[in-house]
Design a protein around this motif. Structure first.
Motif, PDB file in Angstrom:
ATOM      1  N   SER A   1       1.057  -1.489   0.472  1.00 58.33           N
ATOM      2  CA  SER A   1      -0.150   0.075  -0.208  1.00 58.33           C
ATOM      3  C   SER A   1       0.389   1.312   0.512  1.00 58.33           C
ATOM      4  O   SER A   1       1.895   1.231   0.754  1.00 58.33           O
ATOM      5  N   TRP A   2       1.075   2.287  -1.082  1.00 58.84           N
ATOM      6  CA  TRP A   2       1.543   3.395  -1.017  1.00 58.84           C
ATOM      7  C   TRP A   2       1.945   3.926   0.185  1.00 58.84           C
ATOM      8  O   TRP A   2       2.239   4.433   0.194  1.00 58.84           O
ATOM      9  N   PRO A   3       0.534   4.513   0.391  1.00 56.51           N
ATOM     10  CA  PRO A   3       0.134   5.474   1.512  1.00 56.51           C
ATOM     11  C   PRO A   3       0.167   4.390   2.838  1.00 56.51           C
ATOM     12  O   PRO A   3       0.235   5.800   4.218  1.00 56.51           O
ATOM     13  N   ARG A   4       0.750   3.575   3.014  1.00 58.19           N
ATOM     14  CA  ARG A   4       1.707   2.859   4.241  1.00 58.19           C
ATOM     15  C   ARG A   4       2.430   3.086   4.544  1.00 58.19           C
ATOM     16  O   ARG A   4       3.362   2.970   5.593  1.00 58.19           O
ATOM     17  N   VAL A   5       2.688   3.240   3.397  1.00 54.88           N
ATOM     18  CA  VAL A   5       4.805   3.324   2.950  1.00 54.88           C
ATOM     19  C   VAL A   5       4.980   5.183   3.023  1.00 54.88           C
ATOM     20  O   VAL A   5       5.623   5.233   4.027  1.00 54.88           O
ATOM     21  N   LEU A   6       4.331   4.886   2.282  1.00 56.12           N
ATOM     22  CA  LEU A   6       4.369   7.572   2.260  1.00 56.12           C
ATOM     23  C   LEU A   6       2.416   7.947   2.000  1.00 56.12           C
ATOM     24  O   LEU A   6       2.527   7.452   0.970  1.00 56.12           O
ATOM     25  N   PRO A   7       2.831   8.442   3.253  1.00 55.10           N
ATOM     26  CA  PRO A   7       0.878   8.925   3.569  1.00 55.10           C
ATOM     27  C   PRO A   7       0.851   9.493   3.100  1.00 55.10           C
ATOM     28  O   PRO A   7      -0.607  10.066   2.847  1.00 55.10           O
ATOM     29  N   THR A   8       2.101  10.834   2.304  1.00 62.75           N
ATOM     30  CA  THR A   8       0.990  11.901   1.677  1.00 62.75           C
ATOM     31  C   THR A   8       1.538  11.934   0.318  1.00 62.75           C
ATOM     32  O   THR A   8       1.048  12.396  -1.409  1.00 62.75           O
ATOM     33  N   GLY A   9       2.143  10.685  -0.619  1.00 62.35           N
ATOM     34  CA  GLY A   9       2.432  10.309  -1.959  1.00 62.35           C
ATOM     35  C   GLY A   9       3.955  10.211  -2.058  1.00 62.35           C
ATOM     36  O   GLY A   9       4.145   9.999  -3.370  1.00 62.35           O
ATOM     37  N   ASP A  10       4.573  11.302  -1.392  1.00 61.57           N
ATOM     38  CA  ASP A  10       5.639  11.986  -1.537  1.00 61.57           C
ATOM     39  C   ASP A  10       7.062  12.032  -0.321  1.00 61.57           C
ATOM     40  O   ASP A  10       6.021  10.775   0.601  1.00 61.57           O
ATOM     41  N   VAL A  11       8.209  11.298  -0.768  1.00 64.46           N
ATOM     42  CA  VAL A  11       9.147  11.024   0.313  1.00 64.46           C
ATOM     43  C   VAL A  11       9.009  11.718   1.324  1.00 64.46           C
ATOM     44  O   VAL A  11      10.200  11.876   2.206  1.00 64.46           O
TER      45      VAL A  11
END
Ligand code: BGC
Length: 478
Positions: free
Chosen positions: A99-109
């Motif tokens: 899950s992208w937002p589990r790793v990067l909650p805002t989508g950005d780094v």
């Protein structure tokens, strides 16, 4: 005694000769598949950001059963049970998504969510400790909502964000993950920019879906190049993309219907596969011609289908190590102008009629792919049957028997290079707009119990046998 031994040997040799084509290659990878939003739950725990699926299922109940993936199978807390289930299945591999937002909650780094990284590290380590290889999908429909607020996939900047995200994944997990899938079924999720009713529900038919397609192809290619240039030498894995490739057979054998079938395949699969997997690259010619012509006829001074530059065409072609393919059933097509104007469906000039479960459709489809995109190993990343539930799922056993038989024929008779197969799905899970009413699992999940009790279905024992023996049961003979 001697007589008995001779008789026994004769039967044994006879049986193995008869079943010579009944076996999958020794290194064939078997396993099961899932996706983050459909199983993890914990939608807002430990720093996870909101995804477009969270947003959609919380805000658009009119399109759905009203259920959400907020808890789902609770795999965020129960992944160890999942791994034990895979072990009981004798799985070689487990295909899951991050899950992208589990790793990067805002989508950005700007924010890297360490508990999210920890969760996937734990899952990967648990799999490896049990002898199961991870096959990781980077994107299975759950875009960070923060990136939807800037337009989502039609915005070409999304490719930059996706490449950054992929880099974080390679850096954190690439020492142990050797199979990467950039996207799951882009032909499905770009529809979220064509119509209401699937996330993010942006109805820009015939425009938004082509723009999203363009960004996704570029993002995929950039991630493959990133891996190739910076990670392959030390990590030595493979990167591909998974495309949905249900059968699209002509309704009858007329020239018009054969052409319609070819057009349907090019619009659904070729639009993604042709730029990546063919020698010439770029969108299929028939797709370019039809969308360009229709756009001109509509009075536009540019095509609704974006153009790749020559440099981009060359950069994108060949940007994969294998081709992931999802296949569930076969539909039938005939020429016809269907759907709103503009739309991909109308551009394709194809009317699709519902078909059914015809295993020969998978064999045909595999042959079409192998001819169209030669030289690429094919990984069947999803195939499965839904029903309304129950542990005695003979319908599912029959389905898997027939479809795996078709895969065997494609490999052993036709020479199609299929290297792996992950059944959809490891367990009953959140089936998008159908919520929990539709069951695909080898394991049943009790969604009314707080611990989401998992129970093996008959199909789990069947698949455990197939996965360990790497052959279909004796009663199935080619
Ligand atoms: C998707 C899965 C889905 C499955 C069954 C595929 O299109 O990748 O997420 O659950 O089909 O409908």
């Amino acid at each position: 005694m001697t007589k008995f031994l001779i008789a026994f040997t004769a039967v044994f040799v006879g049986a193995s000769a008869q079943n010579a084509t009944n076996r999958f290659p020794d290194n064939f990878m078997f396993g099961a598949a899932t996706a983050a939003y459909q199983i993890e739950g914990a939608w807002n725990e430990d720093g996870k950001g909101e995804s477009i699926q969270d947003y959609f299922f919380h805000n658009y109940p009119e399109y759905t059963t009203g259920d959400t993936g907020d808890v789902a199978c609770d795999s965020y807390h129960r992944y160890q049970e999942d791994v034990q289930m895979l072990k009981a299945l004798n799985a070689d591999v487990y295909r899951f998504s991050i899950s992208w937002p589990r790793v990067l909650p805002t989508g950005d780094v700007d924010v890297i969510n360490q508990p999210g990284i920890d969760y996937y590290n734990n899952l990967i380590n648990e799999l490896l400790a049990n002898g199961i290889q991870p096959v990781v999908t980077m994107y299975h429909f759950d875009l960070p909502q923060a990136l939807q607020y800037i337009g989502g996939w039609p915005n070409e900047m999304l490719a930059d964000y996706f490449v950054q995200y992929a880099r974080i994944l390679f850096q954190n997990f690439g020492d142990r993950v050797k199979w990467w899938i950039t996207f799951n079924e882009p032909a499905v999720f770009v529809n979220g920019y064509a119509a209401e009713g699937i996330a993010p529900s942006q109805p820009a038919s015939g425009i938004g879906d082509y723009l999203a397609t363009h960004t996704v192809i570029k993002a995929h290619a950039r991630v493959w190049h990133l891996y190739d240039e910076e990670f392959r030498a030390s990590q030595n894995g493979s990167v591909g993309i998974t495309l949905n490739m249900d059968g699209l057979e002509p309704a009858s054998n007329t020239e018009g219907e054969n052409d319609a079938s070819e057009r349907a395949r090019q619009f659904q699969m070729g639009i993604f596969a042709h730029p990546i997997y063919t020698e010439e690259g770029d969108y299929p010619l028939v797709v370019q011609q039809l969308v360009d012509d229709n756009s001109a006829r509509e009075g536009r001074n540019h095509s609704r289908l974006p153009k790749f530059t020559q440099e981009e065409i060359e950069y994108i072609r060949g940007s994969a190590d294998f081709l992931g393919m999802n296949h569930y059933s076969t539909n039938f097509v005939t020429p016809g102008l269907i759907g709103e104007s503009p739309s991909k469906s109308r551009d394709s000039g194809v009317y699709t009629m519902p078909g059914g479960h015809y295993a020969w459709g998978l064999r045909n489809q595999l042959n079409w792919v192998a001819t169209e995109y030669p030289g690429y190993p094919i990984f069947i990343t999803e195939n499965g049957l839904s029903n309304s539930g129950g542990l005695n799922d003979t319908d599912r056993i029959d389905y898997f028997t027939e479809y795996l038989g078709a895969v065997l024929e494609a490999i052993n008779t036709d020479g199609v290079p299929v290297i792996g197969y992950t059944a959809w799905s490891l367990m009953d899970n959140f089936e998008w707009n159908s919520g929990y009413t539709v069951k695909f699992g080898l394991y049943e999940v009790d969604f009314n119990s707080t611990n989401r009790t998992r129970t093996p279905k008959d199909s789990a024992s069947f698949m455990a046998e197939v996965f360990s023996s790497k052959q279909l049961p004796d009663q199935y003979s080619l």
